[in-house]
Design a protein around this motif. Structure first.
Motif, short mmCIF file in Angstrom:
data_model
loop_
_atom_site.label_atom_id
_atom_site.label_comp_id
_atom_site.label_asym_id
_atom_site.label_seq_id
_atom_site.Cartn_x
_atom_site.Cartn_y
_atom_site.Cartn_z
N CYS A 124 0.87 -1.24 0.16
CA CYS A 124 0.04 -0.06 -0.08
C CYS A 124 0.99 1.27 0.05
O CYS A 124 1.91 1.23 0.50
CB CYS A 124 -0.78 0.09 1.34
SG CYS A 124 -1.80 1.48 1.55
N CYS A 167 -4.38 0.44 0.07
CA CYS A 167 -4.91 -1.18 0.73
C CYS A 167 -6.57 -0.87 1.07
O CYS A 167 -6.78 0.51 1.46
CB CYS A 167 -4.28 -1.53 1.94
SG CYS A 167 -4.38 -0.60 3.39
N CYS A 172 -6.87 1.29 4.58
CA CYS A 172 -6.43 2.81 4.18
C CYS A 172 -7.88 3.44 3.60
O CYS A 172 -8.04 4.73 3.75
CB CYS A 172 -5.23 3.06 3.26
SG CYS A 172 -3.72 3.00 4.60
N CYS A 230 0.22 3.18 3.77
CA CYS A 230 0.74 2.49 4.92
C CYS A 230 1.53 1.28 4.97
O CYS A 230 2.29 0.88 5.79
CB CYS A 230 -0.58 1.91 5.87
SG CYS A 230 -1.23 0.55 5.04
ZN LIG Z 1 -2.67 0.99 3.56
#
Ligand SMILES: [Zn+2]
Length: 208
Positions: A67, A79, A82, A70
């Motif tokens: 991602c 992701c 998120c 993150c």
């Molecule tokens: Zn993420």
């Protein structure tokens, strides 16, 4: 006597089987005996099943990346955690590895967002802060201004160094806490049961 056993695997296994065992043995936690057992098991299964396994291996490797927010494993650029509107943007949980995100998600206790470091600071292994996603974390925290950042890093020597280092960097921006480990020193998050982990999260305290 002409023939002498040299211990060479190719004399024991057919060559393709030896190759399979060799590859399996590269996996973590798989020793020679397990590798042999898995290989012989694979040979007994229907071809379609083994093709599906091979395909799953290749596709997972090709399609799952990190991602960009993150650094958790994700098949999308950003992701699911998120992207989710049900997650609290005011709390970040910082972990060493994606395995830790999975362990914490299983507790269902944490509703905030994560940040995956990609390891811990370990000078012996040549891993400094610049090898991890620490800069990205600081940028993210200064931009998103969460109310709290929870450091959930295993309390090994390297984990402690990492926790203290990140704590110093983030304190000017936000409240920084660390989870209360009821775990043996060096214990990994992923090995903690869900109840222990949930308690560790609940009992977090502010970093000195
Ligand atoms: Zn993420």
């Amino acid at each position: 006597m002409k023939y002498k056993y040299t211990g060479d695997r190719t004399t024991v296994y057919a060559r393709p089987l030896a190759r399979l065992i060799e590859q399996l043995q590269r996996l973590p936690g798989v020793g020679p005996k397990t590798a042999q057992r898995l290989a012989l098991h694979i040979l007994k299964r229907p071809e379609a099943e083994i093709e599906a396994l091979a395909q799953a291996l290749v596709e997972a490797k090709k399609q799952v990346g990190l991602c960009q927010v993150c650094f958790h494993l994700s098949a999308e650029p950003v992701c699911e955690i998120c992207r989710s509107s049900n997650r609290d943007n005011g709390t970040f949980c910082v972990v060493a590895d994606s395995r830790d995100v999975i362990a914490l998600e299983k507790t269902r206790e944490f509703k905030g967002k994560y940040h995956v470091l990609g390891g811990v600071i370990s000078p012996i292994d040549g891993i400094g802060p610049e090898q991890l996603t620490i800069q990205a974390l600081v940028r993210r925290v200064s931009k998103d201004q969460p109310k709290e950042v929870i450091l959930a890093i295993s309390p090994s020597v390297e984990g402690e160094t990492t926790t203290l280092y990140i704590g110093q960097l983030l304190k000017p921006f936000t409240k920084v806490t660390r989870i209360a480990f009821g775990l043996p020193v060096g214990g990994d998050l992923e090995y903690a049961d869900e109840v222990t982990l949930a308690r560790a999260l609940e009992g977090r305290r502010e970093l000195d």
